[in-house]
Design a protein around this motif. Structure first.
Motif, PDB file in Angstrom:
ATOM      1  N   GLY A 215       0.674  -1.276   0.233  1.00  0.00           N
ATOM      2  CA  GLY A 215      -0.129   0.073  -0.001  1.00  0.00           C
ATOM      3  C   GLY A 215       1.145   1.186  -0.374  1.00  0.00           C
ATOM      4  N   THR A 216       2.093   1.034  -0.106  1.00  0.00           N
ATOM      5  CA  THR A 216       3.283   2.474   0.190  1.00  0.00           C
ATOM      6  C   THR A 216       3.361   3.469  -1.189  1.00  0.00           C
ATOM      7  OG1 THR A 216       4.636   0.779  -0.311  1.00  0.00           O
ATOM      8  CG2 THR A 216       4.100   1.165   1.895  1.00  0.00           C
ATOM      9  N   VAL A 217       2.808   2.502  -2.113  1.00  0.00           N
ATOM     10  CA  VAL A 217       3.462   3.029  -3.559  1.00  0.00           C
ATOM     11  C   VAL A 217       1.733   2.977  -4.917  1.00  0.00           C
ATOM     12  CG1 VAL A 217       4.623   2.504  -5.959  1.00  0.00           C
ATOM     13  CG2 VAL A 217       5.106   2.690  -3.973  1.00  0.00           C
ATOM     14  N   THR A 218       2.176   4.310  -5.455  1.00  0.00           N
ATOM     15  CA  THR A 218       0.414   3.895  -6.084  1.00  0.00           C
ATOM     16  C   THR A 218       1.197   3.881  -7.146  1.00  0.00           C
ATOM     17  OG1 THR A 218      -1.004   4.401  -5.293  1.00  0.00           O
ATOM     18  CG2 THR A 218      -1.735   5.127  -7.307  1.00  0.00           C
ATOM     19  N   ALA A 219       1.616   2.987  -8.246  1.00  0.00           N
ATOM     20  CA  ALA A 219       2.304   2.976  -9.789  1.00  0.00           C
ATOM     21  C   ALA A 219       1.194   3.751 -10.767  1.00  0.00           C
ATOM     22  CB  ALA A 219       2.973   2.332 -10.368  1.00  0.00           C
ATOM     23  N   GLU A 220       1.885   4.553 -10.798  1.00  0.00           N
ATOM     24  CA  GLU A 220       0.067   4.917 -12.481  1.00  0.00           C
ATOM     25  C   GLU A 220       0.143   4.741 -13.530  1.00  0.00           C
ATOM     26  OE1 GLU A 220      -0.360   9.556 -11.931  1.00  0.00           O
ATOM     27  OE2 GLU A 220      -0.755   9.404  -9.923  1.00  0.00           O
ATOM     28  N   LYS A 221      -0.491   5.270 -14.470  1.00  0.00           N
ATOM     29  CA  LYS A 221      -0.603   4.680 -16.292  1.00  0.00           C
ATOM     30  C   LYS A 221       0.360   3.823 -16.363  1.00  0.00           C
ATOM     31  CE  LYS A 221      -2.261   9.213 -16.985  1.00  0.00           C
ATOM     32  NZ  LYS A 221      -1.419  10.181 -17.996  1.00  0.00           N
ATOM     33  N   VAL A 222       0.195   2.647 -15.575  1.00  0.00           N
ATOM     34  CA  VAL A 222       1.393   1.522 -15.912  1.00  0.00           C
ATOM     35  C   VAL A 222       0.607   0.571 -17.316  1.00  0.00           C
ATOM     36  CG1 VAL A 222       2.196  -1.050 -15.392  1.00  0.00           C
ATOM     37  CG2 VAL A 222       1.696   1.069 -13.902  1.00  0.00           C
ATOM     38  N   ARG A 223       1.784   0.143 -18.325  1.00  0.00           N
ATOM     39  CA  ARG A 223       1.268  -0.658 -19.283  1.00  0.00           C
ATOM     40  C   ARG A 223       0.687  -1.616 -19.638  1.00  0.00           C
ATOM     41  NH1 ARG A 223       2.501   4.733 -19.747  1.00  0.00           N
ATOM     42  NH2 ARG A 223       2.686   5.646 -21.566  1.00  0.00           N
ATOM     43  N   VAL A 224      -0.637  -2.284 -19.664  1.00  0.00           N
ATOM     44  CA  VAL A 224      -1.126  -3.345 -18.942  1.00  0.00           C
ATOM     45  C   VAL A 224      -2.015  -4.349 -20.177  1.00  0.00           C
ATOM     46  CG1 VAL A 224      -0.919  -3.559 -16.703  1.00  0.00           C
ATOM     47  CG2 VAL A 224      -3.055  -3.030 -18.143  1.00  0.00           C
ATOM     48  N   LEU A 225      -1.933  -5.379 -20.867  1.00  0.00           N
ATOM     49  CA  LEU A 225      -2.438  -5.852 -22.070  1.00  0.00           C
ATOM     50  C   LEU A 225      -4.385  -5.237 -21.692  1.00  0.00           C
ATOM     51  CD1 LEU A 225       0.096  -7.841 -21.754  1.00  0.00           C
ATOM     52  CD2 LEU A 225      -0.961  -9.573 -23.339  1.00  0.00           C
ATOM     53  N   ASP A 226      -4.486  -5.029 -22.574  1.00  0.00           N
ATOM     54  CA  ASP A 226      -5.951  -5.396 -21.936  1.00  0.00           C
ATOM     55  C   ASP A 226      -6.678  -6.129 -22.054  1.00  0.00           C
ATOM     56  OD1 ASP A 226      -8.947  -4.428 -22.358  1.00  0.00           O
ATOM     57  OD2 ASP A 226      -8.461  -3.117 -24.028  1.00  0.00           O
ATOM     58  N   ASN A 227      -7.063  -6.992 -20.867  1.00  0.00           N
ATOM     59  CA  ASN A 227      -7.892  -8.659 -20.570  1.00  0.00           C
ATOM     60  C   ASN A 227      -9.162  -8.506 -21.981  1.00  0.00           C
ATOM     61  OD1 ASN A 227      -7.031  -7.251 -18.243  1.00  0.00           O
ATOM     62  ND2 ASN A 227      -6.567  -9.196 -17.828  1.00  0.00           N
ATOM     63  N   SER A 228     -10.110  -7.543 -22.485  1.00  0.00           N
ATOM     64  CA  SER A 228     -11.036  -7.918 -22.411  1.00  0.00           C
ATOM     65  C   SER A 228     -10.231  -7.827 -24.129  1.00  0.00           C
ATOM     66  CB  SER A 228     -11.646  -6.209 -22.897  1.00  0.00           C
ATOM     67  OG  SER A 228     -11.202  -5.082 -23.797  1.00  0.00           O
ATOM     68  N   VAL A 229      -9.664  -7.423 -24.736  1.00  0.00           N
ATOM     69  CA  VAL A 229      -9.184  -7.960 -26.457  1.00  0.00           C
ATOM     70  C   VAL A 229      -7.981  -9.343 -26.371  1.00  0.00           C
ATOM     71  CG1 VAL A 229     -10.262  -5.687 -27.418  1.00  0.00           C
ATOM     72  CG2 VAL A 229      -8.204  -6.589 -26.269  1.00  0.00           C
ATOM     73  N   LYS A 230      -7.844  -9.971 -25.178  1.00  0.00           N
ATOM     74  CA  LYS A 230      -6.992 -10.752 -25.494  1.00  0.00           C
ATOM     75  C   LYS A 230      -7.840 -12.156 -25.246  1.00  0.00           C
ATOM     76  CE  LYS A 230      -3.303  -9.688 -26.311  1.00  0.00           C
ATOM     77  NZ  LYS A 230      -2.281 -10.183 -27.592  1.00  0.00           N
ATOM     78  N   ALA A 231      -7.388 -12.995 -25.471  1.00  0.00           N
ATOM     79  CA  ALA A 231      -7.061 -15.083 -25.205  1.00  0.00           C
ATOM     80  C   ALA A 231      -6.204 -15.413 -24.179  1.00  0.00           C
ATOM     81  CB  ALA A 231      -8.343 -15.673 -26.167  1.00  0.00           C
ATOM     82  N   GLY A 232      -5.852 -16.033 -23.790  1.00  0.00           N
ATOM     83  CA  GLY A 232      -5.101 -17.068 -22.903  1.00  0.00           C
ATOM     84  C   GLY A 232      -4.470 -16.432 -21.245  1.00  0.00           C
ATOM     85  N   ILE A 233      -5.359 -15.198 -21.301  1.00  0.00           N
ATOM     86  CA  ILE A 233      -4.580 -14.616 -19.848  1.00  0.00           C
ATOM     87  C   ILE A 233      -6.067 -15.080 -18.783  1.00  0.00           C
ATOM     88  CG2 ILE A 233      -3.070 -13.194 -21.364  1.00  0.00           C
ATOM     89  CD1 ILE A 233      -4.712 -10.755 -21.090  1.00  0.00           C
ATOM     90  N   GLY A 234      -5.739 -14.242 -17.753  1.00  0.00           N
ATOM     91  CA  GLY A 234      -6.045 -14.460 -17.028  1.00  0.00           C
ATOM     92  C   GLY A 234      -7.301 -13.115 -16.693  1.00  0.00           C
ATOM     93  N   ASP A 235      -8.080 -12.839 -15.155  1.00  0.00           N
ATOM     94  CA  ASP A 235      -8.772 -11.196 -15.281  1.00  0.00           C
ATOM     95  C   ASP A 235      -8.153 -10.938 -14.732  1.00  0.00           C
ATOM     96  OD1 ASP A 235     -10.981 -12.493 -16.026  1.00  0.00           O
ATOM     97  OD2 ASP A 235     -11.623 -13.145 -14.043  1.00  0.00           O
ATOM     98  N   GLY A 236      -6.805 -10.332 -14.104  1.00  0.00           N
ATOM     99  CA  GLY A 236      -5.205  -9.790 -13.505  1.00  0.00           C
ATOM    100  C   GLY A 236      -4.950  -8.784 -14.228  1.00  0.00           C
ATOM    101  N   ASN A 237      -3.805  -7.835 -13.758  1.00  0.00           N
ATOM    102  CA  ASN A 237      -2.833  -7.288 -14.560  1.00  0.00           C
ATOM    103  C   ASN A 237      -1.737  -7.773 -14.964  1.00  0.00           C
ATOM    104  OD1 ASN A 237      -4.334  -4.893 -13.290  1.00  0.00           O
ATOM    105  ND2 ASN A 237      -3.804  -5.092 -11.533  1.00  0.00           N
ATOM    106  N   TYR A 238      -1.431  -8.001 -17.067  1.00  0.00           N
ATOM    107  CA  TYR A 238      -0.647  -8.488 -17.038  1.00  0.00           C
ATOM    108  C   TYR A 238       0.226  -7.572 -18.109  1.00  0.00           C
ATOM    109  CZ  TYR A 238      -3.157 -12.545 -16.670  1.00  0.00           C
ATOM    110  OH  TYR A 238      -3.844 -14.110 -15.395  1.00  0.00           O
ATOM    111  N   LEU A 239       1.699  -7.847 -17.715  1.00  0.00           N
ATOM    112  CA  LEU A 239       3.020  -6.160 -17.937  1.00  0.00           C
ATOM    113  C   LEU A 239       3.138  -7.278 -19.610  1.00  0.00           C
ATOM    114  CD1 LEU A 239       1.611  -5.284 -15.170  1.00  0.00           C
ATOM    115  CD2 LEU A 239       4.194  -4.846 -14.733  1.00  0.00           C
ATOM    116  N   TYR A 240       4.017  -6.315 -20.383  1.00  0.00           N
ATOM    117  CA  TYR A 240       4.378  -6.675 -21.097  1.00  0.00           C
ATOM    118  C   TYR A 240       6.012  -7.173 -20.439  1.00  0.00           C
ATOM    119  CZ  TYR A 240       0.628  -4.529 -24.199  1.00  0.00           C
ATOM    120  OH  TYR A 240      -0.347  -4.282 -24.677  1.00  0.00           O
TER     121      TYR A 240
END
Length: 466
Positions: A215-240
């Motif tokens: 809870g000590t850091v908020t990383a802003e605007k981190v680039r992640v995969l858009d889950n709504s247009v991908k298959a093969g990943i789950g519901d979390g945050n997936y980084l390149y």
């Protein structure tokens, strides 16, 4: 980035070369990926060419035999532009990025799919598409720096957040009868289309604010995969990418991760070049890459030297080449880091290493590095010299043992500090001392202990051509 010269293998009667990427003239009908009228979506493929054939010399090998839905359920990443749960076909969506050959088998990185394709060269068929899995950033050993606002390297863990290896360059070698694949885990987004040309635009990238597990850091605007247009990943945050290199053991069931360099690349670049931490290859803005893909490991190659096996990994953004001893694949050891970029200007010196190759000229081994942004080629001489220990009565260390922290080994003269990698002025300095584990600008040296003898691994910058 998209075109590679290809390795070759020599058999008794012919030499087989394996060009990469999509083959001109080989294409499929327009799909969801190419919405504009008349647009063509080429099918990803590898071409096997017999350079000594008298008849048909080439065979194009594609992915039409694979079911995208089945592969996605196994963890291979696909695009699903409509978000309807139906991924694009394997033939259209799988795109070879790089290749490594071991005997009759070629391993092909499918970067955006986060997978490795296995090619039987003789038969000219893909025998498998193997997912690489994901790196769990909630684990302490996988802590990652995503906050670009603090001006420092501060790795944190993040719940429900994963790195997608997405390797660009790969290399292969054998050890004790097992095959190991090294991957440079760069990461890459997918996008296409141009509204100005009447085409529907697509990207699989999204930006999210991520809060660290403590809870000590908020990383802003981190680039992640858009889950709504991908298959093969789950519901979390997936980084390149994973800002690391990995070693996978090839098994009968797929690929098993035996080593990953975790956050060591960024830790070392912060240690040696804090004023330029996570800058890009076209700017000197501190941390401009932290919320994106970090240092972006681009390429990896191998060299046997002094009875040891070394991996060289190119970092595309901040630049430079990491050196690791991978003689024990499951316990790779950091050896050194060389960076001949001139930080007095944003694109001076050797900037953005794109490809690496080791060549031999008699008894001389050279590491060649091609730099994409600066348009330069650097040649580093690789030498290994062995000497007896200073105290022959001292019990030798175990083979393969290295100093506890090779990156900060104390110089022979305790009053001398490790060499400034930029000579103190942001520019490579040929007069820097070659203290073990320190960047030396034009030269670089490292020391390892092999069976009681001290082995020095030296990289010497030979020349640069503009």
């Amino acid at each position: 980035m998209r075109m590679r010269s290809s390795p070759c293998t020599r058999r008794a009667s012919s030499r087989t070369c394996l060009p990469l990427r999509q083959t001109a003239g080989i294409s499929s009908p327009p799909t969801k990926e190419s919405r504009a009228a008349g647009a063509v979506d080429p099918a990803g493929s590898v071409t096997v060419i017999d350079t000594q054939a008298t008849g048909t010399a080439e065979k194009v090998v594609g992915f039409g035999a694979f079911d995208a839905a089945v592969l996605a359920r196994a963890g291979v990443v696909f695009n699903d532009p409509d978000g309807d749960g139906t991924p694009l076909s394997a033939a259209a969506d799988l795109e070879p990025e790089y290749i490594a050959v071991n005997g009759n088998t070629a391993y092909v990185s499918l970067q955006e799919a986060n997978a490795i394709a296995v090619l039987d060269i003789e038969k000219g068929v893909f025998t498998a598409v193997l997912p690489l899995g994901f790196k769990d950033y909630s684990l302490p050993g996988n802590a990652v720096d995503l906050d670009d606002s603090d001006g420092t390297c501060l790795p944190k863990t993040y719940e429900d957040t994963y790195g997608v290896y997405m390797p660009d360059g790969i290399a292969v070698y054998e050890k004790d009868g097992s095959v190991y694949l090294l991957t440079a885990n760069e990461g890459d987004a997918r996008e296409w289309g141009d509204e100005k040309l009447g085409q529907e635009e697509f990207t699989d990238e999204a930006k999210r604010d991520l809060v660290s597990a403590d809870g000590t850091v908020t990383a802003e605007k981190v680039r992640v995969l858009d889950n709504s247009v991908k298959a093969g990943i789950g519901d979390g945050n997936y980084l390149y990418g994973t800002r690391s290199f990995s070693v996978f053991q090839v098994t009968g069931n797929g690929m098993t991760l035996v080593y990953d360099s975790a956050n060591e690349f960024e830790a070392k670049t912060w240690e040696y070049l804090p004023a330029f931490y996570n800058v890009s290859n076209d700017d000197l803005e501190l941390e401009s890459r932290t919320a994106k893909k970090g240092v972006e490991p681009e390429a990896v190659t191998l060299a046997g030297l002094g009875g040891r096996m070394y991996a060289f990994i190119a970092l595309e953004r901040i630049g430079g080449i990491m050196v690791y001893d991978v003689s024990d694949p499951a316990d790779a050891q950091y050896v050194n880091y060389v960076n001949t970029r001139d930080f007095n200007a944003s694109t001076a010196g050797d900037v953005a290493p794109e490809g690496l190759a080791v060549v031999h000229n008699g008894d001389t081994a050279l590491l060649l590095a091609a730099f994409e942004v600066s348009g330069t080629v650097a040649s580093y001489q690789l030498t290994a010299t062995a000497s007896e220990p200073e105290n022959p009565d001292t019990e030798p260390e175990e083979p393969g043992t290295e100093p506890e922290n090779p990156g900060t080994t104390e110089p022979e003269n305790p009053g001398t500090q490790p060499a400034d990698p930029t000579g103190g002025d942001g520019q490579s300095d040929p007069d820097n001392g070659l203290t073990p584990g320190a960047i030396a600008g034009i030269c670089i040296a490292a020391v390892v202990v092999v069976g009681g003898a001290v082995t020095a691994v030296v990289l010497v910058r030979r020349k640069k051509k503009q």
